[in-house]
Design a protein around this motif. Structure first.
Motif, PDB file in Angstrom:
ATOM      1  N   HIS A   9     -53.727 -11.684  64.044  1.00 45.75           N
ATOM      2  CA  HIS A   9     -53.839 -11.860  62.596  1.00 45.75           C
ATOM      3  C   HIS A   9     -52.466 -12.265  62.077  1.00 45.75           C
ATOM      4  O   HIS A   9     -51.448 -11.828  62.608  1.00 45.75           O
ATOM      5  CB  HIS A   9     -54.279 -10.555  61.924  1.00 45.75           C
ATOM      6  CG  HIS A   9     -55.621 -10.084  62.387  1.00 45.75           C
ATOM      7  ND1 HIS A   9     -56.759 -10.277  61.644  1.00 45.75           N
ATOM      8  CD2 HIS A   9     -56.004  -9.448  63.520  1.00 45.75           C
ATOM      9  CE1 HIS A   9     -57.789  -9.769  62.306  1.00 45.75           C
ATOM     10  NE2 HIS A   9     -57.359  -9.261  63.444  1.00 45.75           N
ATOM     11  N   ILE A  21     -46.286  -6.119  68.891  1.00 49.12           N
ATOM     12  CA  ILE A  21     -47.309  -7.115  69.202  1.00 49.12           C
ATOM     13  C   ILE A  21     -46.944  -7.882  70.464  1.00 49.12           C
ATOM     14  O   ILE A  21     -47.773  -8.061  71.352  1.00 49.12           O
ATOM     15  CB  ILE A  21     -47.514  -8.075  68.002  1.00 49.12           C
ATOM     16  CG1 ILE A  21     -48.149  -7.278  66.863  1.00 49.12           C
ATOM     17  CG2 ILE A  21     -48.387  -9.268  68.399  1.00 49.12           C
ATOM     18  CD1 ILE A  21     -48.203  -8.001  65.559  1.00 49.12           C
ATOM     19  N   LYS A  62     -55.610  -7.033  66.958  1.00 41.82           N
ATOM     20  CA  LYS A  62     -56.706  -6.058  66.977  1.00 41.82           C
ATOM     21  C   LYS A  62     -57.849  -6.591  67.814  1.00 41.82           C
ATOM     22  O   LYS A  62     -58.340  -7.694  67.557  1.00 41.82           O
ATOM     23  CB  LYS A  62     -57.234  -5.807  65.564  1.00 41.82           C
ATOM     24  CG  LYS A  62     -56.302  -5.112  64.631  1.00 41.82           C
ATOM     25  CD  LYS A  62     -56.998  -4.934  63.296  1.00 41.82           C
ATOM     26  CE  LYS A  62     -56.080  -4.344  62.250  1.00 41.82           C
ATOM     27  NZ  LYS A  62     -56.739  -4.289  60.941  1.00 41.82           N
ATOM     28  N   GLN A  63     -58.297  -5.810  68.777  1.00 39.62           N
ATOM     29  CA  GLN A  63     -59.449  -6.146  69.614  1.00 39.62           C
ATOM     30  C   GLN A  63     -59.338  -7.558  70.186  1.00 39.62           C
ATOM     31  O   GLN A  63     -60.287  -8.328  70.196  1.00 39.62           O
ATOM     32  CB  GLN A  63     -60.747  -5.969  68.838  1.00 39.62           C
ATOM     33  CG  GLN A  63     -60.960  -4.555  68.361  1.00 39.62           C
ATOM     34  CD  GLN A  63     -62.160  -4.410  67.467  1.00 39.62           C
ATOM     35  OE1 GLN A  63     -62.720  -5.383  66.959  1.00 39.62           O
ATOM     36  NE2 GLN A  63     -62.592  -3.164  67.264  1.00 39.62           N
ATOM     37  N   GLU A  72     -47.401  -5.690  73.460  1.00 44.50           N
ATOM     38  CA  GLU A  72     -48.800  -5.462  73.829  1.00 44.50           C
ATOM     39  C   GLU A  72     -49.478  -6.714  74.367  1.00 44.50           C
ATOM     40  O   GLU A  72     -50.195  -6.667  75.359  1.00 44.50           O
ATOM     41  CB  GLU A  72     -49.582  -4.952  72.615  1.00 44.50           C
ATOM     42  CG  GLU A  72     -51.036  -4.667  72.919  1.00 44.50           C
ATOM     43  CD  GLU A  72     -51.822  -4.181  71.716  1.00 44.50           C
ATOM     44  OE1 GLU A  72     -53.049  -4.043  71.861  1.00 44.50           O
ATOM     45  OE2 GLU A  72     -51.241  -3.947  70.643  1.00 44.50           O
ATOM     46  N   GLN A 114     -50.570  -8.596  63.315  1.00 49.25           N
ATOM     47  CA  GLN A 114     -51.512  -7.655  63.917  1.00 49.25           C
ATOM     48  C   GLN A 114     -52.159  -8.267  65.154  1.00 49.25           C
ATOM     49  O   GLN A 114     -52.307  -9.487  65.242  1.00 49.25           O
ATOM     50  CB  GLN A 114     -52.611  -7.281  62.933  1.00 49.25           C
ATOM     51  CG  GLN A 114     -52.135  -6.485  61.748  1.00 49.25           C
ATOM     52  CD  GLN A 114     -53.297  -6.118  60.844  1.00 49.25           C
ATOM     53  OE1 GLN A 114     -54.310  -5.600  61.302  1.00 49.25           O
ATOM     54  NE2 GLN A 114     -53.165  -6.406  59.560  1.00 49.25           N
TER      55      GLN A 114
END
Length: 194
Positions: free
Chosen positions: A89, A127, A84-85, A130, A82
């Protein structure tokens, strides 16, 4: 989802965040890089194992490995699953008695353990698409990344246009300044999501 295998490309001291380091993971047989900002302790834990240093007393990650070995727990792989922000993770994929378990982990700890267990590190396409950056094929792959000691101060990224930021991102990647590139990437993403 197909997994993408990563390898450690290098680590550099962060000039913008005191006591922080940029851990650079690279796509195996690919040009994409994933820069991850980690703390000093985690950077030390990774460097100690990469350099095959033997501390007088076991570090936390060494203790974890000894514990796992004693109780026949095998670390099969690490998955950075992950983003996130702006925070990565990870999951530890562990096997004991042919039963597979997923354990949540900070990415820096997961990488430190992957080195000790000699297990692969993976992420997913979404991931790396991004948060990753493409390495210029003319640039050599650095073994150790370093940052200049005295960088001239720059205006905040908010003052630049999107086009200027994209040019700056390309230059930062070409200069292998992954920490700066990740900050520019985050600013571009923030604007595109507004």
């Amino acid at each position: 989802m197909d997994k993408i295998r990563l390898e450690i490309v290098g680590m550099s001291y962060s000039q913008s965040q005191s006591g922080a380091y940029a851990l650079i993971l690279g796509e195996v047989k690919g040009k994409r890089r994933l820069p991850i900002i980690i703390g000093g302790f985690e950077a030390q834990a990774i460097a100690v194992e990469l350099e095959k240093m033997k501390p007088t007393r076991p570090l936390t990650h060494d203790l974890f490995k000894s514990f796992a070995d004693t109780y026949l727990v095998h670390l099969k792989e690490v998955i950075i699953d992950q983003f996130k922000q702006g925070v990565f993770h990870a999951k530890l994929v562990c096997v004991q008695n042919n039963i597979e378990s997923l354990i949540d982990s900070r990415t820096s700890d997961a990488v430190a353990l992957a080195i000790r267990f000699k297990c692969p590190i993976f992420t997913y396409e979404n991931i790396i698409a991004e948060a990753g950056m493409i390495m210029d094929e003319n640039s050599p792959t650095p073994e150790t990344l370093t940052s200049p000691v005295d960088e001239p101060s720059e205006p905040a990224f908010e003052e630049y246009t999107l086009g200027e930021l994209e040019e700056m991102l390309q230059k930062a990647v070409e200069q292998e300044d992954y920490e700066k590139a990740s900050m520019i990437r985050d600013e571009i993403r923030k604007r595109k999501n507004e």
